[in-house]
Design an enzyme around this catalytic site. Structure first.
Site, PDB file in Angstrom:
ATOM      1  N   THR A 225      -7.729  -1.053  -4.613  1.00 34.59           N
ATOM      2  CA  THR A 225      -6.743  -1.578  -3.675  1.00 34.59           C
ATOM      3  C   THR A 225      -6.390  -0.571  -2.598  1.00 34.59           C
ATOM      4  O   THR A 225      -6.463   0.653  -2.822  1.00 34.59           O
ATOM      5  CB  THR A 225      -5.458  -1.952  -4.453  1.00 34.59           C
ATOM      6  OG1 THR A 225      -4.398  -2.285  -3.537  1.00 34.59           O
ATOM      7  CG2 THR A 225      -4.967  -0.790  -5.318  1.00 34.59           C
ATOM      8  N   ASP A 226      -5.951  -1.070  -1.444  1.00 32.61           N
ATOM      9  CA  ASP A 226      -5.466  -0.193  -0.389  1.00 32.61           C
ATOM     10  C   ASP A 226      -4.160   0.504  -0.763  1.00 32.61           C
ATOM     11  O   ASP A 226      -3.777   1.506  -0.150  1.00 32.61           O
ATOM     12  CB  ASP A 226      -5.296  -0.951   0.928  1.00 32.61           C
ATOM     13  CG  ASP A 226      -4.350  -2.140   0.853  1.00 32.61           C
ATOM     14  OD1 ASP A 226      -3.744  -2.387  -0.213  1.00 32.61           O
ATOM     15  OD2 ASP A 226      -4.217  -2.856   1.874  1.00 32.61           O
ATOM     16  N   GLU A 227      -3.476   0.013  -1.782  1.00 32.34           N
ATOM     17  CA  GLU A 227      -2.176   0.577  -2.140  1.00 32.34           C
ATOM     18  C   GLU A 227      -2.271   2.014  -2.664  1.00 32.34           C
ATOM     19  O   GLU A 227      -1.254   2.709  -2.744  1.00 32.34           O
ATOM     20  CB  GLU A 227      -1.462  -0.320  -3.149  1.00 32.34           C
ATOM     21  CG  GLU A 227      -1.117  -1.674  -2.576  1.00 32.34           C
ATOM     22  CD  GLU A 227      -0.145  -2.457  -3.429  1.00 32.34           C
ATOM     23  OE1 GLU A 227       0.799  -1.868  -3.975  1.00 32.34           O
ATOM     24  OE2 GLU A 227      -0.346  -3.686  -3.553  1.00 32.34           O
TER      25      GLU A 227
ATOM     26  N   TYR B 254       1.798   1.166 -10.366  1.00 38.79           N
ATOM     27  CA  TYR B 254       0.572   0.363 -10.259  1.00 38.79           C
ATOM     28  C   TYR B 254      -0.466   1.087  -9.414  1.00 38.79           C
ATOM     29  O   TYR B 254      -1.619   1.289  -9.821  1.00 38.79           O
ATOM     30  CB  TYR B 254       0.884  -1.006  -9.650  1.00 38.79           C
ATOM     31  CG  TYR B 254      -0.315  -1.654  -8.993  1.00 38.79           C
ATOM     32  CD1 TYR B 254      -1.443  -1.989  -9.741  1.00 38.79           C
ATOM     33  CD2 TYR B 254      -0.335  -1.905  -7.622  1.00 38.79           C
ATOM     34  CE1 TYR B 254      -2.561  -2.570  -9.135  1.00 38.79           C
ATOM     35  CE2 TYR B 254      -1.437  -2.479  -7.015  1.00 38.79           C
ATOM     36  CZ  TYR B 254      -2.550  -2.811  -7.766  1.00 38.79           C
ATOM     37  OH  TYR B 254      -3.645  -3.375  -7.163  1.00 38.79           O
TER      38      TYR B 254
ATOM     39  N   LYS C 180      -4.134   2.778 -10.446  1.00 40.75           N
ATOM     40  CA  LYS C 180      -5.395   2.384  -9.813  1.00 40.75           C
ATOM     41  C   LYS C 180      -6.087   3.602  -9.201  1.00 40.75           C
ATOM     42  O   LYS C 180      -7.308   3.765  -9.319  1.00 40.75           O
ATOM     43  CB  LYS C 180      -5.147   1.327  -8.736  1.00 40.75           C
ATOM     44  CG  LYS C 180      -4.811  -0.053  -9.272  1.00 40.75           C
ATOM     45  CD  LYS C 180      -5.937  -0.673 -10.076  1.00 40.75           C
ATOM     46  CE  LYS C 180      -7.131  -1.025  -9.234  1.00 40.75           C
ATOM     47  NZ  LYS C 180      -8.183  -1.726 -10.038  1.00 40.75           N
TER      48      LYS C 180
END
Length: 326
Positions: free
Chosen positions: A130-132, A154, A158
């Site tokens: 993810t970009d997060e 989260y 990741k």
């Protein structure tokens, strides 16, 4: 020759779309649907849905299990041509309340899966991320060399899984690539994320909870375009590299909410402004040039894809109503 694929987390939103598209021959010329044999490994937690997967298709085998359990994972990866890891805990709010399951699945699970792939000499592994992991960016867009700076448990979990996978590429020669995608939307997304939550609330005559002032900016990509990108990286991506799957539409959450209200014939009185999320990243933006160089182009225009997604939830209450509290 049979093309054997293991899809972990394959009963969730994005993973199940990938499975269906692979079996339907929708992922490109090099995805041999007729000769594909797909095994889905899924823990079937709250966000996985058996109805997401094709029924009665002998090419698809479904196994209930956890990527953190080394013995069954070793048995499943043996003899596969490709492993694609969608398995993850993904909801930021849940991770803020309790991050333990996120670290276990998103970091330790990746280590277990990567080790099994190494031992079995699996030819190809894709770690879907993810970009997060980058945190927030005020201006411009991240390229793949940007350092990770996650804001939530989260995103941190990741990022940990990505780093474990990439370290296995550097140290052991594991043929793994990492994809990091912007916000993904489409049918069959569990109704806790913004779009399905707001759509199902509006369909039930309820208000939509908009965090803070709604200025947070996100990029959006349709789930089918996300899956095509993942498979392109599986086919053409370089081991040990990260690839950004960038959406072609950037919107504030406030602007997106307005579009959803218009599509469902609702007015601004249906917006409930709620206290902002702790550590809420203001803006995400990805540079997708590396993936574009492999030939990726999003095919689904955002407004058309959003309208189709709204119609899917309108037409399939039997799918989402049992998932929601009264």
């Amino acid at each position: 020759m049979t093309y054997r694929v293991l899809v972990t987390g394959g009963a969730g939103f994005i993973g199940s779309c990938y499975v269906r598209a692979l079996l339907n021959g929708e992922l490109g010329a090099a995805a041999p649907a007729a000769d594909a044999a797909v095994t889905v490994l899924d823990k079937f937690t709250y966000a996985a849905h058996p109805a997401n997967l094709p029924s009665g298709d002998g090419r698809c085998t479904v196994v209930e299990g956890d990527i953190c359990d080394a013995d069954p994972v070793r048995g499943l990866v043996a003899g596969t041509d490709l492993v694609v890891n969608f398995a993850a805990e993904t909801h930021v709010d849940r991770s803020i309340r309790d991050g333990g399951d996120f670290v276990r699945s998103n970091t330790l699970g990746v280590e277990t899966l990567a080790r099994a792939c190494l031992d079995a000499r699996v030819p190809r592994l894709v770690q879907v991320s993810t970009d997060e992991v980058y945190g927030s960016i005020a201006h411009g867009a991240w390229d793949e060399s940007a350092p990770v700076a996650p804001s939530s448990p989260y995103a941190a979990a990741k990022a940990g899984g990505d780093l474990v996978a990439l370290s296995c590429a550097r140290t052991h020669g594991l043929p793994v690539s990492v994809t990091r995608c912007s916000n993904t939307y489409g049918p069959r997304q569990f109704p806790e994320k913004l779009i399905p939550l707001f759509v199902t609330n509006l369909l039930r005559g309820r208000q939509v909870p908009l965090y803070g002032d709604g200025r947070n900016v996100r990029e959006w990509i349709h789930v089918s375009d996300h899956c095509r990108a993942v498979h392109l990286v599986a086919e053409r991506g370089a081991p040990g590299e990260v690839y950004h799957v960038a959406g072609d539409t950037r919107l504030t959450n406030r602007a997106l909410t307005k579009l959803l209200l218009e599509l469902l014939g609702a007015g601004p009185e249906r917006i409930a402004h709620v206290a902002d999320r702790t550590g809420h990243d203001l803006r995400y933006a990805l540079d997708g040039g590396r993936l574009a160089a492999l030939g990726h182009r999003p095919r689904v225009p955002f407004r058309a894809g959003l309208a189709d997604t709204v119609e899917w939830y309108r037409d399939h209450p039997e799918w989402w109503r049992p998932l929601l509290p009264d």
